[in-house]
Design an enzyme around this catalytic site. Structure first.
Site, PDB file in Angstrom:
ATOM      1  N   CYS A   1       0.881  -1.171   0.000  1.00  0.00           N
ATOM      2  CA  CYS A   1       0.000   0.000   0.000  1.00  0.00           C
ATOM      3  C   CYS A   1       0.912   1.212   0.000  1.00  0.00           C
ATOM      4  O   CYS A   1       1.581   1.501   0.989  1.00  0.00           O
ATOM      5  CB  CYS A   1      -0.899   0.010   1.237  1.00  0.00           C
ATOM      6  SG  CYS A   1      -1.899   1.519   1.370  1.00  0.00           S
TER       7      CYS A   1
ATOM      8  N   GLU B   1      -3.982   1.059  -6.250  1.00  0.00           N
ATOM      9  CA  GLU B   1      -3.025   0.062  -6.720  1.00  0.00           C
ATOM     10  C   GLU B   1      -2.948   0.166  -8.240  1.00  0.00           C
ATOM     11  O   GLU B   1      -3.880   0.664  -8.886  1.00  0.00           O
ATOM     12  CB  GLU B   1      -3.423  -1.356  -6.312  1.00  0.00           C
ATOM     13  CG  GLU B   1      -3.145  -1.690  -4.853  1.00  0.00           C
ATOM     14  CD  GLU B   1      -1.671  -1.681  -4.485  1.00  0.00           C
ATOM     15  OE1 GLU B   1      -0.816  -1.418  -5.374  1.00  0.00           O
ATOM     16  OE2 GLU B   1      -1.358  -1.914  -3.313  1.00  0.00           O
TER      17      GLU B   1
END
Length: 247
Positions: free
Chosen positions: A2, A113
């Site tokens: 992340c 992402e």
């Protein structure tokens, strides 16, 4: 991993959502940030036992993203410790002390992402967020680091930093990226934050990956690739194939 997320909720909303008892930084408020990147200041929910108190108090504090362990010689290590793998928290020297005593929640609206585009060198960014529109409570760890170069009465003497715990991505998100932030569901918040819970085996049991369908994803514009870009347009869905763009 992340490496970028969105956090646009106002402080008063977070104070209510997480049932905060103490505002750890009452004179400061972070603005809406749709492109939170490592080394930025972020909100963290944590519980600490005040001096001469008998129980822990839930706080909302502003911390720096990128964990700086207490033993670090300087804070530059934080840029390399933005994520902590759930599978090795109790083993890694950088995380094991914090995992035992200093766990937190990092509020987010969702995270980004990037997925490789078949046949091309570029990657397509996706915004991944709770399907019900609620807050994403990412599991995290926090640490205190004392700057030896500053005087004891310097307000910058202590740096509070954090890292995001990650896990294997669930099936439908795994096609985008094989890792994702670990979520902590509401009914586990109190136990996860409890500083008196020092049994890392029990703490590990609280790390349960999100159920399938709990999160949803859609493609967004590549402007999010540049950390200097910000604003709600970064989480606006791209038009579906064959659907005309609206201007």
């Amino acid at each position: 991993m992340c490496g970028r997320y969105a956090s646009a909720r106002k402080k008063h909303e977070l104070l209510e959502e997480f049932q905060i008892e103490q505002d750890g930084d009452p004179e400061k408020e972070l603005g809406a940030d749709y492109n939170v990147a490592p080394t930025k200041n972020v909100y963290a929910v944590l519980s600490r036992v005040p001096h001469e108190a008998e129980r822990a108090v839930r706080q909302l504090r502003i911390v720096k993203w990128g964990l700086v362990p207490a033993w670090a010689k300087d804070p530059s290590i934080g840029s390399r410790l933005i994520n902590a793998r759930a599978e090795t928290l109790a083993e890694k020297p950088s995380y094991r002390r914090a995992f035992a005593k200093r766990r937190c929640l990092l509020p987010a609206d969702g995270y980004f992402e990037w997925m490789p585009v078949e046949g091309e060198k570029k990657k397509q960014p996706y915004f991944i967020h709770p399907a019900d529109g609620g807050v994403l409570a990412m599991a995290g760890l926090y640490e205190f680091w004392k700057d030896p170069s500053r005087a004891d009465d310097d307000p910058l003497k202590w740096l509070v930093s954090c890292t995001v715990i990650t896990t294997d991505a669930e099936d439908h998100l795994g096609r985008i990226h094989d890792r994702m932030p670990m979520m902590i569901e509401r009914d586990r918040w109190a136990e996860w934050l409890d500083p008196k819970l020092t049994d890392t085996g029990r703490a590990s049991e609280l790390l349960v990956p999100a159920e399938s369908g709990r999160l949803t994803a859609y493609a967004v514009a590549t402007e999010v690739n540049n950390v200097r870009n910000n604003g709600p347009d970064l989480i606006k869905p791209l038009p579906e194939a064959g659907e005309p763009a609206l201007f």
